[in-house]
Write an enzyme that holds these catalytic residues in place. Structure first.
Site, PDB file in Angstrom:
ATOM      1  N   HIS A   1     -11.149  -1.540   5.254  1.00 27.27           N
ATOM      2  CA  HIS A   1     -10.629  -1.041   6.533  1.00 27.27           C
ATOM      3  C   HIS A   1     -11.211   0.191   6.854  1.00 27.27           C
ATOM      4  O   HIS A   1     -11.189   0.919   8.037  1.00 27.27           O
ATOM      5  CB  HIS A   1      -8.995  -1.009   6.750  1.00 27.27           C
ATOM      6  CG  HIS A   1      -8.534   0.049   5.948  1.00 27.27           C
ATOM      7  ND1 HIS A   1      -8.483  -0.037   4.605  1.00 27.27           N
ATOM      8  CD2 HIS A   1      -7.781   1.236   6.070  1.00 27.27           C
ATOM      9  CE1 HIS A   1      -8.002   0.785   3.994  1.00 27.27           C
ATOM     10  NE2 HIS A   1      -7.442   1.595   5.030  1.00 27.27           N
ATOM     11  N   ASP A   2     -11.996   0.849   5.865  1.00 22.76           N
ATOM     12  CA  ASP A   2     -12.590   2.392   6.222  1.00 22.76           C
ATOM     13  C   ASP A   2     -14.110   2.198   6.184  1.00 22.76           C
ATOM     14  O   ASP A   2     -14.821   3.225   6.387  1.00 22.76           O
ATOM     15  CB  ASP A   2     -12.234   3.160   5.038  1.00 22.76           C
ATOM     16  CG  ASP A   2     -10.839   3.469   5.059  1.00 22.76           C
ATOM     17  OD1 ASP A   2     -10.087   3.555   5.962  1.00 22.76           O
ATOM     18  OD2 ASP A   2     -10.441   3.837   3.833  1.00 22.76           O
TER      19      ASP A   2
ATOM     20  N   ASP B   1      -2.829   4.673  -2.247  1.00 26.09           N
ATOM     21  CA  ASP B   1      -4.021   5.269  -1.361  1.00 26.09           C
ATOM     22  C   ASP B   1      -4.250   6.505  -2.162  1.00 26.09           C
ATOM     23  O   ASP B   1      -3.439   7.469  -2.787  1.00 26.09           O
ATOM     24  CB  ASP B   1      -3.274   5.555  -0.325  1.00 26.09           C
ATOM     25  CG  ASP B   1      -4.290   6.146   1.004  1.00 26.09           C
ATOM     26  OD1 ASP B   1      -5.075   5.387   1.084  1.00 26.09           O
ATOM     27  OD2 ASP B   1      -4.022   7.272   1.291  1.00 26.09           O
TER      28      ASP B   1
ATOM     29  N   ASP C   1       0.800  -1.153   0.071  1.00 26.25           N
ATOM     30  CA  ASP C   1       0.043  -0.092  -0.068  1.00 26.25           C
ATOM     31  C   ASP C   1       0.812   1.203   0.043  1.00 26.25           C
ATOM     32  O   ASP C   1       1.596   1.538   0.936  1.00 26.25           O
ATOM     33  CB  ASP C   1      -0.699   0.017   1.280  1.00 26.25           C
ATOM     34  CG  ASP C   1      -2.216   0.754   1.137  1.00 26.25           C
ATOM     35  OD1 ASP C   1      -2.034   1.675   0.528  1.00 26.25           O
ATOM     36  OD2 ASP C   1      -3.052   0.398   1.855  1.00 26.25           O
TER      37      ASP C   1
ATOM     38  N   GLU D   1      -7.038   3.711  -5.419  1.00 22.28           N
ATOM     39  CA  GLU D   1      -8.284   4.150  -4.553  1.00 22.28           C
ATOM     40  C   GLU D   1      -8.592   5.551  -5.166  1.00 22.28           C
ATOM     41  O   GLU D   1      -7.738   6.491  -5.178  1.00 22.28           O
ATOM     42  CB  GLU D   1      -7.661   4.130  -3.110  1.00 22.28           C
ATOM     43  CG  GLU D   1      -9.162   4.465  -2.279  1.00 22.28           C
ATOM     44  CD  GLU D   1      -8.617   4.935  -0.838  1.00 22.28           C
ATOM     45  OE1 GLU D   1      -9.396   4.724   0.116  1.00 22.28           O
ATOM     46  OE2 GLU D   1      -7.691   5.589  -0.739  1.00 22.28           O
TER      47      GLU D   1
HETATM   48  O1  TEU Z   1      -8.824   6.612   2.441  1.00 22.75           O
HETATM   49  C1  TEU Z   1      -9.509   7.676   1.592  1.00 22.75           C
HETATM   50  C2  TEU Z   1     -10.819   8.346   1.961  1.00 22.75           C
HETATM   51  O2  TEU Z   1     -11.025   9.152   1.718  1.00 22.75           O
HETATM   52  C3  TEU Z   1     -11.881   7.380   3.021  1.00 22.75           C
HETATM   53  O3  TEU Z   1     -12.064   6.013   2.507  1.00 22.75           O
HETATM   54  C4  TEU Z   1     -11.706   7.867   4.435  1.00 22.75           C
HETATM   55  O4  TEU Z   1     -11.499   7.179   5.102  1.00 22.75           O
HETATM   56  C5  TEU Z   1     -13.209   8.428   4.480  1.00 22.75           C
HETATM   57  O5  TEU Z   1     -13.351   9.258   3.201  1.00 22.75           O
HETATM   58  C6  TEU Z   1     -13.373   9.091   5.612  1.00 22.75           C
HETATM   59  O6  TEU Z   1     -14.821   9.369   5.856  1.00 22.75           O
HETATM   60  C7  TEU Z   1      -7.562   6.230   2.605  1.00 22.75           C
HETATM   61  C8  TEU Z   1      -7.208   4.951   3.246  1.00 22.75           C
HETATM   62  O7  TEU Z   1      -7.849   4.015   2.989  1.00 22.75           O
HETATM   63  C9  TEU Z   1      -7.733   5.430   4.920  1.00 22.75           C
HETATM   64  O8  TEU Z   1      -7.471   4.413   5.779  1.00 22.75           O
HETATM   65  C10 TEU Z   1      -6.659   6.736   5.371  1.00 22.75           C
HETATM   66  O9  TEU Z   1      -7.092   7.230   6.581  1.00 22.75           O
HETATM   67  C11 TEU Z   1      -6.635   7.725   4.202  1.00 22.75           C
HETATM   68  O10 TEU Z   1      -6.699   7.289   2.851  1.00 22.75           O
HETATM   69  C12 TEU Z   1      -5.812   8.666   4.147  1.00 22.75           C
HETATM   70  O11 TEU Z   1      -4.537   8.120   3.911  1.00 22.75           O
END
Ligand code: TEU
Ligand code: CA
Length: 545
Positions: free
Chosen positions: A320-321, A196, A96, A246
């Site tokens: 994970h989000d 990411d 990642d 992503e």
């Molecule tokens: O996530 C990007 C992102 O915008 C999201 O899914 C975010 O968690 C959500 O919009 C919040 O409401 C990525 C990663 O997957 C995440 O874990 C990180 O925190 C983020 O980027 C920053 O690196």
């Protein structure tokens, strides 16, 4: 050219996967220890979320050194062992790469703060005075997206946490640094990369206030993003590796470009519109039951248009989000198993590369925590405060966090019925939910009708039938509660149907000339007179060959 159409990726959140030394924190050796489990499931690649040196303010998405492993996850030797043991089992590893921002603990940022011009140019610093941020853009984790540095009389941009400073991709030196990081890990023999929030890397030249939104329309799929991606891929020679970007709040047109092989950008994209169908007025922090018609429309548009224009989706329900799928769209109690299998089936028969997030394959659920002190995620803790400042009571705020928290997917993997569900012999960094011991890998591996076994079968079928990996896709008109699509390859047809509701629902379609290939009920689908009657959360796939 790597073929990833019949492959399945499994996402590992290492801090919650398996702890081998009792410190309560999952580690790289923990992944190695569970490779046979993953082999049994049948997945081809592991996407491992960041385990590099980090203050862990955003659980590793705040990287302070891209080339070193955070000791709490283990050592470089542990990584090399994991990598070679995975290879022996035919499993590749995807790393990642968090390239939109670094931690403010990164050397580059520290040098910038100390006044070093070279490194100031690595970030999005803007001159100004403390009373007036450059724009009104809102950070994804709440609050203004700019932070003031008194010693420099400058603001820096952080689209995420204040400790995650956005890099300045317009600076070629930054792009070269990032390429070197890719080369470093590529030389270690990894199979691919996940990037990411990669569609946020190109910021506009003119910084303007957003009076209609939070600013995202200015920097999402920004002016030079395709140019930057092409350069990164060409200069590091990763065009033939598996790569996934992503893409936050993106568009289909951009995603076609990101993933069409002729563009030489990425193999595939994650998009998130289908995971906002329960956001009231598009606001993650306002609850509403999910909109089934909207969900179906989004799948139709993304699947059909990406397919017609040579794009390729990563297909998934969670990561994970996100909350757990059964808790979010299904029924945790009465139809736990049926809904778990239904949602799996809907995704795995689509055109795209399926991603399974750890624990999904055994039907894990949301945390059901009862107190905010049980939460760990920076976003949840920020919004618990913000929601109360906006007038919600603490109970109301907690109810929202319970549904929406990213920690819903971050509790430890439930391996068996021993203490802490077999995740650790110590104290886990985040509590194991109470329901945990009823839903474990151990109880499902040898059970032929378990959710785990269903996933295994889905993965097997994708490799067995070319129509699943390569067939065209088109969505059918259907009642609101029914999702239905067809896959076609030559004169072969697969018809996929799913009942999204807990009621028996009729659907006008005749299964004459078709056989059921897979379903989530033991007995055949009820059908008569050109109608099928689908039971609660029933899922079935029919084939005409
Ligand atoms: O996530 C990007 C992102 O915008 C999201 O899914 C975010 O968690 C959500 O919009 C919040 O409401 C990525 C990663 O997957 C995440 O874990 C990180 O925190 C983020 O980027 C920053 O690196
Ligand atoms: Ca550990």
């Amino acid at each position: 050219m790597l073929d990833f159409k019949d492959k399945v990726v499994y996402q590992i959140y290492p801090r919650s996967f398996y702890d081998t030394n009792g410190d309560g924190f999952g580690d790289l050796s923990g992944i190695t220890a569970k490779l046979d489990y993953l082999k049994e499931l049948g997945v081809d690649f592991l996407w491992i979320t960041p385990f590099f040196i980090s203050p862990q303010r955003d659980n590793g998405y705040d990287i302070a050194d891209y080339r070193q492993i955070d000791p709490r996850f283990g050592t470089m030797e542990d990584f090399e062992e994991l990598s070679s043991e995975a290879k022996k089992r035919g499993i590749g590893i995807m790393l990642d790469m968090v390239f939109n921002h670094t931690s403010t603990e990164h050397q580059w940022f520290k040098k910038a703060i100390s006044g070093d011009e070279k490194y100031i140019n690595y970030y999005k610093f803007v001159d100004g005075t403390r009373d007036c941020p450059p724009t009104n853009w809102v950070s994804k984790f709440g609050g203004n997206a700019w932070e003031y540095v008194d010693s420099l009389n400058k603001w820096y941009l952080h689209l995420f946490d204040v400790t995650q400073a956005d890099l300045n991709w317009d600076n070629p030196e930054v792009r070269d640094e990032l390429k070197d990081i890719i080369r470093f890990w590529k030389a270690k023999g990894v199979s691919g990369f996940r990037f990411d929030v990669i569609n946020l890397i190109s910021k506009p030249e003119n910084l303007e206030n957003d009076y209609e939104g939070d600013g995202r329309r200015f920097y999402t799929d920004g002016p030079r993003v395709h140019e930057f991606l092409k350069e990164l891929v060409a200069d590091t020679g990763i065009a033939d590796m598996i790569t996934v970007g992503e893409m936050s709040s993106t568009t289909i047109d951009n995603c076609i470009k990101y993933s069409n092989p002729s563009e030489k950008e990425l193999s595939m994209v994650f998009s998130f519109h289908h995971l906002k169908v329960d956001y009231k007025n598009g606001n993650k922090w306002e609850l509403m039951p999910y909109d089934k018609s909207a969900l179906k429309k989004l799948f139709k548009d993304w699947q059909e248009q990406m397919s017609k224009n040579g794009g390729w989706n990563a297909v998934f329900w969670t990561n994970h989000d996100q909350p757990r799928t059964i808790s979010r769209f299904g029924n945790e109690e009465k139809y736990w198993k049926e809904s778990g299998k239904l949602f799996a089936g809907i995704i795995h028969f689509m055109r795209g590369t399926p991603y399974i997030y750890q624990g999904e394959e055994i039907g894990m659920l949301n945390t059901h925590f009862t107190d905010i002190s049980q939460y760990r995620d920076v976003e949840s803790l920020n919004y618990f405060k913000i929601l109360q400042e906006e007038g919600k009571s603490s109970d109301e705020a907690l109810a929202i966090i319970n549904e929406r928290s990213r920690d819903n997917c971050r509790t430890p993997m439930q391996w068996d019925s021993s203490a802490n569900d077999g995740f650790t012999t110590g104290t886990p960094w985040i509590e194991v939910p109470e329901y945990g011991k009823h839903i474990t890998a151990e109880s499902q591996i040898n059970d032929e009708i378990s959710i785990f076994s269903f996933y295994k079968k889905l993965i097997y079928l994708r490799k067995e039938y070319k129509i699943i990996s390569d067939g065209e896709i088109s969505f059918d008109e259907s009642p609101e509660e029914i999702i239905s699509y067809e896959r076609k390859l030559g004169d072969k047809v697969l018809k996929v149907v799913g009942n999204l509701s807990e009621n028996e629902t009729d659907y006008s379609w005749s299964d004459e000339g078709y056989d059921r290939l897979i379903g989530n009920y033991d007995s055949a689908v009820n059908s008569s007179n050109g109608q099928v009657k689908l039971r609660p959360y029933e899922f079935a796939v029919f084939k005409n060959f």
